[in-house]
Design an enzyme around this catalytic site. Structure first.
Site, short mmCIF file in Angstrom:
data_model
loop_
_atom_site.label_atom_id
_atom_site.label_comp_id
_atom_site.label_asym_id
_atom_site.label_seq_id
_atom_site.Cartn_x
_atom_site.Cartn_y
_atom_site.Cartn_z
N GLU A 165 -7.79 -8.04 -0.19
CA GLU A 165 -6.61 -7.14 -0.33
C GLU A 165 -5.72 -7.56 -1.55
O GLU A 165 -5.25 -6.67 -2.41
CB GLU A 165 -5.61 -6.99 1.01
CG GLU A 165 -6.53 -6.23 2.05
CD GLU A 165 -5.51 -6.46 3.33
OE1 GLU A 165 -5.67 -5.17 4.11
OE2 GLU A 165 -4.85 -7.15 3.41
N GLU A 166 -5.50 -8.67 -1.58
CA GLU A 166 -4.40 -9.23 -2.81
C GLU A 166 -5.19 -8.88 -4.06
O GLU A 166 -4.53 -8.67 -5.05
CB GLU A 166 -4.51 -10.74 -2.55
CG GLU A 166 -3.35 -11.37 -3.52
CD GLU A 166 -3.13 -12.97 -3.36
OE1 GLU A 166 -2.49 -13.48 -4.10
OE2 GLU A 166 -3.82 -13.61 -2.28
#
Length: 493
Positions: A165-166
């Site tokens: 996600e990052e």
């Protein structure tokens, strides 16, 4: 009829005529008009391993193909270290956020604060704390959530972002800011750019590093694949996050390896630190995370002396030992056996990649050979020479050689950039007026899930007709008032 009566009757007739004309003008050529969209706001805390920052975003309440046109209006760096450093003082983590929240409240209109979605996303620092002590991680989250709920915002929760996600939210940020996802056209409309290649994203934090790009081949490992739909277009991306390969954790792992290679003696010779540099540390400063577990025979309070030898030939060799470069048959890999298709297209490298190379004046698209030569030249300088040249950077001055060579090793040996593809890497901190990081991408993706507000619909006129109607209304009122005044105060002879 006496003269007074004739004048009053004439004025009343004029009043009626003016009123009828005004009525006709107000009724003809009426159009449906949509009022300009209102503005929505959102807050995102980036709780990184080394520090926390708050970003304030805004976007029109109506959206373009389901995704908001988001812009950054304010940012605030929280005093102190990242929230993971408050493991033994959770309340301190919550208190540290309040000054930045006060700053955000001064930006957002009071009537909109209660409906402002607010999130806290933690990255690798909290991932490591959760691995080390999940109870302490939960206590930190409880305190930061409590602090945020004291403010009149719509707090939606605190969470630890996955590495993927990052990385993928950072990719969205880069491509949004550089207008490869959507662009304002000469026709005055937001449009998807035609024949524009999206950019890859390279992120280096304190505890992890991420690579995200759109490959030219089918992604073989679905664990490294992510799909986004933004502004009506689907994007299939390769992304992977390497925990413990951020610059701080990698530096600790390197120090631990040098300590262990020296049979745990109290004096550590560090080839990546400048010659003449000397530092006293404890065992606890090195072996303090799941990335660097403490050997059972060592005491955390034991004192070590680290001495720099300034050897840029030995330094990359020591750094390379941190990477497992073996790969399974019939597949391409990055490192640690993780599948990675060949890098493709242009890349933006930000965060730690930018800060170190900016200090070394290497953000100007120089060749790989030039970058290598510059870093080696810096690493060959002794400590007294560096302090004399850069007196204002003394606190971090000893780290630029080790991090510079680590970045080179990571990009070339790890991510597989070479002399030809190196020129595709752009080192940058900002694009436009916004910081490059995962938070803007997070908010853009989030606006896919925030309902669109329907535009307010009213009836409207052409300005010339509206002005004419108002003029005749004024004339009717004036004529009527004059008629009343004459009737009341004009005495007949």
């Amino acid at each position: 009829m006496e003269y007074k009566g004739k004048v009053v009757a004439g004025l009343l007739t004029a009043t009626c005529v003016f009123s009828i004309i005004a009525l006709i003008l107000s009724a003809v050529d009426v159009k449906d008009v949509f009022l300009p969209p209102g503005t929505k706001y959102g807050l995102v805390f980036d709780a990184g391993s080394t520090h926390t920052a708050l970003y304030v975003y805004q976007w029109p309440a109506d959206k373009e193909n389901g995704t908001g046109i988001v812009s950054q209006v304010e940012s605030c760096t929280v005093n102190g270290s990242g929230i993971s450093s408050y493991a033994d003082d959770p309340a301190g983590a919550g208190a540290s956020l309040k000054p930045c929240l006060d700053k955000a409240m001064a930006v957002i209109p009071v009537e909109q604060q209660w409906q402002t979605p607010t999130y806290l996303g933690a990255t690798a620092g909290m991932r490591l704390l959760r691995e080390q002590n999940s109870t302490k991680a939960e206590q930190v989250f409880a305190e930061v959530s409590k602090a945020i709920r004291e403010f009149p915002v719509d707090f939606r929760g605190a969470q630890i972002l996955t590495g993927n996600e990052e990385g993928s939210f950072g990719w969205i940020t880069v491509n949004y800011l550089l207008e490869t996802l959507i662009k304002f056209s000469f026709a005055g409309k937001w449009e998807h750019p035609q024949n524009t290649e999206v950019l890859g994203a390279l992120d280096l934090g304190g505890a992890s590093t991420q690579i995200t790009f759109q490959p030219g081949v089918t992604i073989e490992d679905k664990n490294t694949s992510v799909l986004f739909r933004l502004y009506g277009t689907n994007y299939s991306l390769y992304t992977h996050s390497y925990l413990c390969y951020g610059q701080i954790q990698a530096s600790k792992r390197l120090m631990a390896a040098l300590h262990q290679d020296g049979s745990y003696v109290q004096n550590i010779s560090h080839p990546c630190y400048p010659k003449g540099y000397r530092r006293i540390i404890t065992i606890a400063e090195i072996y303090d995370s799941p990335c660097v577990p403490t050997p059972s025979m060592l005491s955390p309070a034991q004192i070590l002396t680290v001495t720099g030898t300034g050897n840029p030939a030995a330094c990359p060799t020591a750094i390379l030992k941190l990477f497992n470069l073996t790969c399974g048959a019939n597949r391409t890999c990055g490192f640690d056996g993780v599948y990675q298709p060949p890098v493709r297209g242009q890349f933006f490298a930000f965060a730690g990649f930018y800060y170190t190379f900016s200090f070394l004046n290497l953000t100007g698209q120089q060749s790989l050979s030039h970058v290598n030569a510059t870093v080696w030249d810096f690493c060959n300088k002794n400590w007294s020479e560096l302090v004399e040249t850069f007196p204002q950077n003394k606190e971090h001055l000893h780290t630029y050689c080790v991090v510079g060579l680590y970045i080179l090793t990571l990009l070339v040996d790890g991510y597989k950039f070479d002399e030809h593809t190196w020129s595709n890497i752009h080192f940058s901190q900002k694009a436009g007026n916004a910081d490059i990081g995962w938070t803007l991408g997070f908010m853009l993706n989030l606006t896919n899930m925030i309902p669109t507000e329907a535009l307010e619909h009213v009836k409207g006129h052409e300005p010339s007709l509206w002005a004419g109607a108002i003029s005749f209304i004024v004339l009717a009122i004036v004529a009527g008032l004059v008629a009343i005044l004459l009737q009341c105060f004009w005495k007949s002879k």
